[in-house]
Write a protein that holds these residues in place. Structure first.
Motif, PDB file in Angstrom:
ATOM      1  N   ASP A 243      16.624  23.212 105.455  1.00  0.00           N
ATOM      2  CA  ASP A 243      17.150  23.164 104.087  1.00  0.00           C
ATOM      3  C   ASP A 243      18.506  22.466 104.049  1.00  0.00           C
ATOM      4  O   ASP A 243      18.822  21.729 103.115  1.00  0.00           O
ATOM      5  CB  ASP A 243      17.222  24.554 103.457  1.00  0.00           C
ATOM      6  CG  ASP A 243      17.815  25.609 104.367  1.00  0.00           C
ATOM      7  OD1 ASP A 243      18.248  25.266 105.480  1.00  0.00           O
ATOM      8  OD2 ASP A 243      17.837  26.788 103.966  1.00  0.00           O
ATOM      9  N   LYS A 244      19.297  22.648 105.116  1.00  0.00           N
ATOM     10  CA  LYS A 244      20.573  21.940 105.216  1.00  0.00           C
ATOM     11  C   LYS A 244      20.344  20.425 105.338  1.00  0.00           C
ATOM     12  O   LYS A 244      21.086  19.624 104.757  1.00  0.00           O
ATOM     13  CB  LYS A 244      21.352  22.458 106.428  1.00  0.00           C
ATOM     14  CG  LYS A 244      22.741  21.876 106.583  1.00  0.00           C
ATOM     15  CD  LYS A 244      23.447  22.465 107.806  1.00  0.00           C
ATOM     16  CE  LYS A 244      24.792  21.793 108.049  1.00  0.00           C
ATOM     17  NZ  LYS A 244      25.441  22.316 109.289  1.00  0.00           N
TER      18      LYS A 244
ATOM     19  N   TYR B  18      17.734  18.766 104.092  1.00  0.00           N
ATOM     20  CA  TYR B  18      17.351  18.285 102.757  1.00  0.00           C
ATOM     21  C   TYR B  18      18.595  18.115 101.885  1.00  0.00           C
ATOM     22  O   TYR B  18      18.706  17.158 101.110  1.00  0.00           O
ATOM     23  CB  TYR B  18      16.389  19.260 102.083  1.00  0.00           C
ATOM     24  CG  TYR B  18      14.968  19.198 102.591  1.00  0.00           C
ATOM     25  CD1 TYR B  18      14.206  18.034 102.485  1.00  0.00           C
ATOM     26  CD2 TYR B  18      14.358  20.321 103.157  1.00  0.00           C
ATOM     27  CE1 TYR B  18      12.892  17.979 102.935  1.00  0.00           C
ATOM     28  CE2 TYR B  18      13.046  20.282 103.609  1.00  0.00           C
ATOM     29  CZ  TYR B  18      12.323  19.113 103.498  1.00  0.00           C
ATOM     30  OH  TYR B  18      11.015  19.070 103.941  1.00  0.00           O
ATOM     31  N   ARG B  19      19.540  19.070 101.992  1.00  0.00           N
ATOM     32  CA  ARG B  19      20.758  18.974 101.188  1.00  0.00           C
ATOM     33  C   ARG B  19      21.536  17.704 101.524  1.00  0.00           C
ATOM     34  O   ARG B  19      21.968  16.970 100.628  1.00  0.00           O
ATOM     35  CB  ARG B  19      21.612  20.230 101.418  1.00  0.00           C
ATOM     36  CG  ARG B  19      23.067  20.129 100.998  1.00  0.00           C
ATOM     37  CD  ARG B  19      23.246  19.675  99.558  1.00  0.00           C
ATOM     38  NE  ARG B  19      22.689  20.601  98.604  1.00  0.00           N
ATOM     39  CZ  ARG B  19      22.476  20.310  97.325  1.00  0.00           C
ATOM     40  NH1 ARG B  19      22.755  19.093  96.862  1.00  0.00           N
ATOM     41  NH2 ARG B  19      21.962  21.187  96.505  1.00  0.00           N
TER      42      ARG B  19
ATOM     43  N   VAL C 203      19.721  14.694 100.087  1.00  0.00           N
ATOM     44  CA  VAL C 203      19.911  14.548  98.644  1.00  0.00           C
ATOM     45  C   VAL C 203      21.320  14.056  98.336  1.00  0.00           C
ATOM     46  O   VAL C 203      21.524  13.180  97.485  1.00  0.00           O
ATOM     47  CB  VAL C 203      19.624  15.878  97.913  1.00  0.00           C
ATOM     48  CG1 VAL C 203      20.059  15.813  96.456  1.00  0.00           C
ATOM     49  CG2 VAL C 203      18.132  16.207  97.991  1.00  0.00           C
ATOM     50  N   ASP C 204      22.313  14.605  99.032  1.00  0.00           N
ATOM     51  CA  ASP C 204      23.697  14.207  98.781  1.00  0.00           C
ATOM     52  C   ASP C 204      23.958  12.740  99.128  1.00  0.00           C
ATOM     53  O   ASP C 204      24.874  12.127  98.595  1.00  0.00           O
ATOM     54  CB  ASP C 204      24.656  15.087  99.585  1.00  0.00           C
ATOM     55  CG  ASP C 204      24.743  16.507  99.029  1.00  0.00           C
ATOM     56  OD1 ASP C 204      24.281  16.720  97.893  1.00  0.00           O
ATOM     57  OD2 ASP C 204      25.256  17.392  99.736  1.00  0.00           O
TER      58      ASP C 204
ATOM     59  N   SER D  88      19.369  22.538  93.888  1.00  0.00           N
ATOM     60  CA  SER D  88      19.682  23.762  94.637  1.00  0.00           C
ATOM     61  C   SER D  88      18.534  23.976  95.618  1.00  0.00           C
ATOM     62  O   SER D  88      17.371  24.113  95.204  1.00  0.00           O
ATOM     63  CB  SER D  88      19.828  24.950  93.682  1.00  0.00           C
ATOM     64  OG  SER D  88      20.340  26.080  94.349  1.00  0.00           O
ATOM     65  N   ILE D  89      18.860  23.992  96.916  1.00  0.00           N
ATOM     66  CA  ILE D  89      17.830  23.852  97.946  1.00  0.00           C
ATOM     67  C   ILE D  89      17.857  25.015  98.933  1.00  0.00           C
ATOM     68  O   ILE D  89      18.911  25.354  99.479  1.00  0.00           O
ATOM     69  CB  ILE D  89      18.028  22.529  98.721  1.00  0.00           C
ATOM     70  CG1 ILE D  89      17.954  21.334  97.762  1.00  0.00           C
ATOM     71  CG2 ILE D  89      16.999  22.379  99.832  1.00  0.00           C
ATOM     72  CD1 ILE D  89      18.395  20.016  98.366  1.00  0.00           C
TER      73      ILE D  89
ATOM     74  N   GLU E 108      20.435  28.000  99.577  1.00  0.00           N
ATOM     75  CA  GLU E 108      21.351  28.015  98.431  1.00  0.00           C
ATOM     76  C   GLU E 108      20.814  28.902  97.305  1.00  0.00           C
ATOM     77  O   GLU E 108      21.570  29.373  96.462  1.00  0.00           O
ATOM     78  CB  GLU E 108      21.560  26.586  97.909  1.00  0.00           C
ATOM     79  CG  GLU E 108      22.250  25.671  98.914  1.00  0.00           C
ATOM     80  CD  GLU E 108      22.202  24.210  98.522  1.00  0.00           C
ATOM     81  OE1 GLU E 108      22.766  23.385  99.274  1.00  0.00           O
ATOM     82  OE2 GLU E 108      21.612  23.877  97.480  1.00  0.00           O
TER      83      GLU E 108
ATOM     84  N   SER F 233      13.096  24.851  96.147  1.00  0.00           N
ATOM     85  CA  SER F 233      14.085  23.910  95.637  1.00  0.00           C
ATOM     86  C   SER F 233      13.969  23.840  94.122  1.00  0.00           C
ATOM     87  O   SER F 233      12.859  23.895  93.570  1.00  0.00           O
ATOM     88  CB  SER F 233      13.862  22.515  96.233  1.00  0.00           C
ATOM     89  OG  SER F 233      14.308  22.460  97.566  1.00  0.00           O
TER      90      SER F 233
ATOM     91  N   MET G  53      10.652  23.188  99.395  1.00  0.00           N
ATOM     92  CA  MET G  53      11.683  22.266  99.889  1.00  0.00           C
ATOM     93  C   MET G  53      11.079  20.917 100.261  1.00  0.00           C
ATOM     94  O   MET G  53      11.734  19.889 100.123  1.00  0.00           O
ATOM     95  CB  MET G  53      12.398  22.886 101.090  1.00  0.00           C
ATOM     96  CG  MET G  53      13.347  23.998 100.725  1.00  0.00           C
ATOM     97  SD  MET G  53      14.313  24.565 102.149  1.00  0.00           S
ATOM     98  CE  MET G  53      13.062  25.454 103.077  1.00  0.00           C
TER      99      MET G  53
ATOM    100  N   TYR H 127      12.231  14.161  96.724  1.00  0.00           N
ATOM    101  CA  TYR H 127      13.436  14.352  95.916  1.00  0.00           C
ATOM    102  C   TYR H 127      13.790  13.112  95.109  1.00  0.00           C
ATOM    103  O   TYR H 127      14.199  13.212  93.945  1.00  0.00           O
ATOM    104  CB  TYR H 127      14.612  14.753  96.814  1.00  0.00           C
ATOM    105  CG  TYR H 127      14.490  16.157  97.355  1.00  0.00           C
ATOM    106  CD1 TYR H 127      14.931  17.259  96.628  1.00  0.00           C
ATOM    107  CD2 TYR H 127      13.903  16.393  98.602  1.00  0.00           C
ATOM    108  CE1 TYR H 127      14.802  18.547  97.118  1.00  0.00           C
ATOM    109  CE2 TYR H 127      13.774  17.682  99.101  1.00  0.00           C
ATOM    110  CZ  TYR H 127      14.225  18.752  98.360  1.00  0.00           C
ATOM    111  OH  TYR H 127      14.082  20.034  98.836  1.00  0.00           O
TER     112      TYR H 127
END
Length: 346
Positions: free
Chosen positions: A68-69, A71-72, A75-76, A282-283, A286, A296, A317, A321
């Motif tokens: 999940d980190k 994926y974050r 996305v960022d 929000s993934i 989170e 997500s 997740m 995205y």
């Protein structure tokens, strides 16, 4: 600190895993992507990503999948959103064409979004606490039933049946309509609720046949206006969760419960922090405070009557995205445009 090539490797792992649903190895990355380095170099990059807890190995000696980190971070660092195809844009436009009122617009909106993305689509109703009641209509249906219709200046329409002690003729209905209109028409939804509560909370000064009919009608008016003030969601595509159950490590029951109860999702969507483009994601972990650590949620804002509400997607997740964020943004834009045109035509 992840290097630029490390981010590119992470991007390749996310994209390949989303597409194939298979753990991604270094050889597959070299074969599918033009990095210009050896598989050994890619393995070193993957080891560094694993040290940063951005990817993990689901099985011994297998490829890697994003955390999940991971994926974050993906996305960022999205360079750009994947544009929707002409067919997808056409599908959205055709879904929203010919909408009759706000309820219909929002129902069509979530159907369009779930059709394009394959995820659960959510749209938050605008807050109507500041809307003004413009019209009250009563229709006698016989058998002691009266259809109560309320209209606000924001396009919200409510229809609900009130049960009265006696059948009413046209003259009765006209008098009751006039009495109910005096109570709420021209007032804000919030003020209308207060005025109805004051009348119903006081002892009736008279007890004629029409007085006895007015009270249940006003009770329905008050309850409907009170509902106008409540935040709620329109949803579509819940069956997609069952089709994608294998994408969740645990049970999908918490997601189904959140969909049914809505309060959790409303709070989550309200608290999500948007970027400069009005998009929010929000993934995974989170979402742990909301009981949805494997899901997500993506969201964008849409404008209506001078305020903003949110439209979004709920899913696993492992999702596309780039395309899904583009779809959320596009549908939010269509919805804002449609509501703005409707407001200008009033």
């Amino acid at each position: 600190m992840v290097s630029e090539r490390g981010l590119q490797v992470l991007r390749a792992i996310v994209q390949d895993y989303v597409e194939t649903h298979e753990p991604v190895g270094s050889k597959a990355i070299v074969d599918r992507h033009s990095f210009g380095v050896s598989a050994a170099t890619i393995r070193n990059d993957m080891a560094l990503l694993e040290d940063e807890e951005l990817i993990t190995a689901p099985h011994t000696s297998s490829g890697r999948i994003p955390t999940d980190k991971g994926y974050r971070v993906f996305v960022d660092h999205l360079a750009e959103l994947r544009p929707l195809s002409p067919a997808q844009r056409s599908a959205i436009a055709s879904f929203l064409e010919g909408s009759n009122d706000l309820d219909d617009v929002l129902a069509r909106t979530v159907r369009a979004l779930t059709q394009v993305t394959g995820q659960v689509a959510l749209v938050q109703y605008p807050s109507f606490a500041r809307a003004n009641v413009t019209h009250v209509e009563l229709v006698a249906l016989g058998m002691g039933k009266v259809l109560v219709i309320l209209v606000t200046d924001t396009g919200r329409v409510s229809q609900r049946i009130a049960f009265v002690p006696d059948d009413l003729d046209e003259t009765d209905v006209a008098q009751l309509r006039a009495q109910a209109s005096v109570v709420v028409t021209g007032f804000s939804v919030r003020e209308g609720v207060r005025r109805v509560e004051d009348i119903l909370g006081a002892e009736p000064s008279t007890s004629t046949r029409l007085d006895n009919a007015l009270r249940p009608i006003l009770r329905v008016v008050g309850e409907e206006l009170d509902e106008f003030r409540q935040d709620r969601l329109v949803l579509a595509g819940a069956a997609n969760l069952a089709r994608r159950e294998s994408d969740f490590r645990g049970s999908i029951s918490p997601l189904l419960e959140a969909i049914e109860e809505q309060v959790t999702l409303l709070r989550l969507m309200t608290e999500m922090v948007a970027d400069g483009n009005g998009l929010a994601a929000s993934i995974g972990r989170e979402n742990e405070p909301f009981g949805l650590p494997e899901a997500s949620v993506l969201a964008s804002t849409y404008d209506t009557t001078g305020s903003q509400s949110r439209i979004g997607l709920l899913g696993p997740m492992r999702m596309d995205y780039s395309t899904n964020l583009a779809a959320v943004r596009a549908v939010a834009h269509y919805l804002s445009q449609l509501l703005d045109e409707d407001e200008n035509h009033k």
